[in-house]
Design an enzyme around this catalytic site. Structure first.
Site, PDB file in Angstrom:
ATOM      1  N   HIS A  60       0.849  -1.192   0.000  1.00  0.00           N
ATOM      2  CA  HIS A  60       0.000   0.000   0.000  1.00  0.00           C
ATOM      3  C   HIS A  60       0.884   1.241   0.000  1.00  0.00           C
ATOM      4  CE1 HIS A  60       0.908  -0.495   4.248  1.00  0.00           C
ATOM      5  NE2 HIS A  60       0.271   0.616   4.587  1.00  0.00           N
ATOM      6  N   HIS A  62       1.313   3.902   1.910  1.00  0.00           N
ATOM      7  CA  HIS A  62       1.784   4.679   3.055  1.00  0.00           C
ATOM      8  C   HIS A  62       3.307   4.722   2.997  1.00  0.00           C
ATOM      9  CE1 HIS A  62      -2.080   4.186   5.683  1.00  0.00           C
ATOM     10  NE2 HIS A  62      -2.078   5.321   5.008  1.00  0.00           N
ATOM     11  N   ASP A  64       5.812   4.480   4.960  1.00  0.00           N
ATOM     12  CA  ASP A  64       6.713   3.501   5.580  1.00  0.00           C
ATOM     13  C   ASP A  64       6.740   2.173   4.827  1.00  0.00           C
ATOM     14  OD1 ASP A  64       4.037   3.285   6.551  1.00  0.00           O
ATOM     15  OD2 ASP A  64       4.711   2.028   8.198  1.00  0.00           O
ATOM     16  N   HIS A  65       5.957   2.095   3.743  1.00  0.00           N
ATOM     17  CA  HIS A  65       5.982   0.884   2.910  1.00  0.00           C
ATOM     18  C   HIS A  65       6.471   1.155   1.486  1.00  0.00           C
ATOM     19  CE1 HIS A  65       3.792  -1.837   5.762  1.00  0.00           C
ATOM     20  NE2 HIS A  65       3.604  -0.655   6.315  1.00  0.00           N
ATOM     21  N   HIS A 140      -7.214  -2.089   5.680  1.00  0.00           N
ATOM     22  CA  HIS A 140      -6.409  -1.022   6.272  1.00  0.00           C
ATOM     23  C   HIS A 140      -7.059   0.320   5.929  1.00  0.00           C
ATOM     24  CE1 HIS A 140      -2.991   0.615   8.222  1.00  0.00           C
ATOM     25  NE2 HIS A 140      -2.349   1.033   7.154  1.00  0.00           N
ATOM     26  N   ASP A 210      -0.229  -3.851   5.867  1.00  0.00           N
ATOM     27  CA  ASP A 210      -0.862  -3.579   7.151  1.00  0.00           C
ATOM     28  C   ASP A 210      -2.334  -3.965   7.075  1.00  0.00           C
ATOM     29  OD1 ASP A 210       1.593  -2.411   7.663  1.00  0.00           O
ATOM     30  OD2 ASP A 210       0.857  -0.373   7.777  1.00  0.00           O
ATOM     31  N   HIS A 268       6.016  -5.453  12.105  1.00  0.00           N
ATOM     32  CA  HIS A 268       5.377  -4.137  12.049  1.00  0.00           C
ATOM     33  C   HIS A 268       5.042  -3.623  13.448  1.00  0.00           C
ATOM     34  CE1 HIS A 268       2.756  -0.815  10.648  1.00  0.00           C
ATOM     35  NE2 HIS A 268       3.550  -0.862   9.607  1.00  0.00           N
TER      36      HIS A 268
END
Lengths: 301, 301
Positions: A60, A62, A64-65, A140, A210, A268
């Site tokens: 996805h 976001h 941090d990914h 998510h 996530d 995570h």
């Protein structure tokens, strides 16, 4: 099947923890899964050969990914890459990467192929003769997919003694490996099980991060050998976990139990807790076979 | 004036080197200059308080100078920032950051103000009562600005003994600090130089990276106290440096000499060389006062 954890901590950065990224080696592929900021440095630290990465799966959008992806794509160019690079991720990923390359008047001197995902249903996104990859839609805050990696059954192994005993011609060997019986010239039929051995059981890996607690994924990951499931929080913070659509260690273990997986790998983690051992303790009360991911940790399954 | 080098190596990432980013502390400001991937971790490592950063200056939109910005902006949100954050950089930076935030369905819970730059001429981009910042247009493959940070002259310091001797009323002190003479009641005029001392000389810093050899910047940075000038290559690789519009250590030193700067700090080293001392040796043959930037190094000027 080898899993190298490059990073497995939730977003807030610290000096010694990295956001999500991991490398799965399966059937001679080196699949990169998620690409948080700093992934290229983590690849170097863990001595992963950049040139072996041809497929990148992004769960996805976001940061941090995936905020490490633009830099990695640029670095591939600096390293003189010529081979195709395939990127699988939510719609929008192509626009983002293209804009960043355009603003830098940059380019890739290798073909960059985007496979943008929009379906809320599970779908096959990669397949060759040895392995398949399909999506596991997750729950998510934004459109997110997990990924299910599955080896295809290998050919059966020839029972060399048996084929010699029956004096079976080499021409039949390929059929035997495919599981077929053999009729001898005297009319007798020799069952395949007598002429071959079972191949090693195909291995499988599911990456689910996530996501909130989402039992809908259970049929999709049923009996998977290894399940990586996020556990951002402990049960004591379940209010936070519901609010942010993340899972607790307890919930990850529940999913593992419902899906009867072989092994559960947690990751995570929020950086608010003193020790990640707390995640293991909480999960083990529900599901026995729990491992803790950690940056730089390598699992051989 | 304090300069913390967070990263000062050219693009190809290695385990132990970071791309460009630095923090300049001047007149109570903490200016972040460029923001390569991993800058937020470097900020942590160097114990820079995130909350003190209110202005970020981006020289150009190559990844090694700004791919750390989206993550830093997201982290500010996670840290609960409320204060305005100002970003100065080439046109396009707002579109890029906005798209990345939108794709993540993210937001900032603080005002994010972009100041997009397009002018090929030097311009003032920030000013308060103590310091000013202006651009130094550079010569790189894409639109690039250096930045010139300059303290404003401070007030003159009151000569406490002299004002006591002449029994000068407090009401005049502010004028004396501003450099004015004082007329006593008996008609005598006391010159300001007798009533006050010179303030400390205002300090200045110029950041010039990335750029080819570009003497056009000399008038803009004349007599600057500290010049950070890129030196990606050594003179032996000048062909490469011309091709990529970077500078050699020799060229950086030539600029420092022409501009009669106080001190030259070299950085943005290619990682192809065995030791960065080679850069110093080459530069010192032309300009005496040379310092080498290095990740984590702190200069107090």
């Amino acid at each position: 099947m080898k899993l190298t954890i490059l990073g497995c901590y939730a977003a807030t950065p610290r000096t010694l923890t990295s956001p999500t990224s991991q490398v799965l080696e399966i059937c001679n592929h080196m699949f990169l899964i998620d690409c948080g900021e700093g992934t290229q440095v983590q690849l170097r630290k863990n001595k992963v050969k950049f040139s072996r990465i041809n497929h990148i799966f992004i769960s996805h959008l976001h940061g941090d990914h995936f905020f490490g992806l633009p830099g990695l794509i640029s670095t591939f160019r600096l390293l003189g890459r010529k081979k195709e690079l395939h990127i699988y991720g939510p719609k929008g990923i192509k626009e983002a990467i293209s804009l960043l390359l355009k603003l830098g008047d940059s380019w890739t001197n290798y073909p960059l192929k985007f496979h943008e995902l929009t379906s809320p249903e599970p779908q096959s996104i990669f397949e060759d003769e040895k392995v398949s990859v399909s999506t596991v839609p997750l729950d998510h805050r934004i459109y997110t997919n997990g990924f299910f990696f599955k080896e295809k059954p290998a050919e059966r192994k020839l029972n060399v003694e048996a084929v010699a005993k029956y004096k079976i011609n080499k021409a039949y060997f390929q059929n035997i490996k495919k599981g077929k019986d053999v009729q001898l010239e005297d009319g007798r039929t020799i069952p395949n099980t007598e002429l071959s051995f079972d191949p090693p059981k195909p291995k499988s890996y599911a990456f689910c991060s996530d996501t909130g607690y989402y039992p809908e994924i259970v049929p999709l990951i049923k009996h998977v050998d290894v399940l990586y499931h996020e556990s951002t929080f402990l049960d004591s913070d379940s209010k936070l976990s519901i609010k942010t659509k993340h899972a607790t260690a307890k919930e990850a273990a529940k999913i593992a139990k419902l899906a009867a997986v072989g092994r559960l790998v947690l990751g995570h983690y929020s950086t608010r807790y003193k020790s990640i051992d707390l995640f293991r303790e909480e999960a083990e009360a529900i599901f026995k076979n729990v491992e803790l991911a950690d940056d730089g940790k390598v699992f051989e399954f």
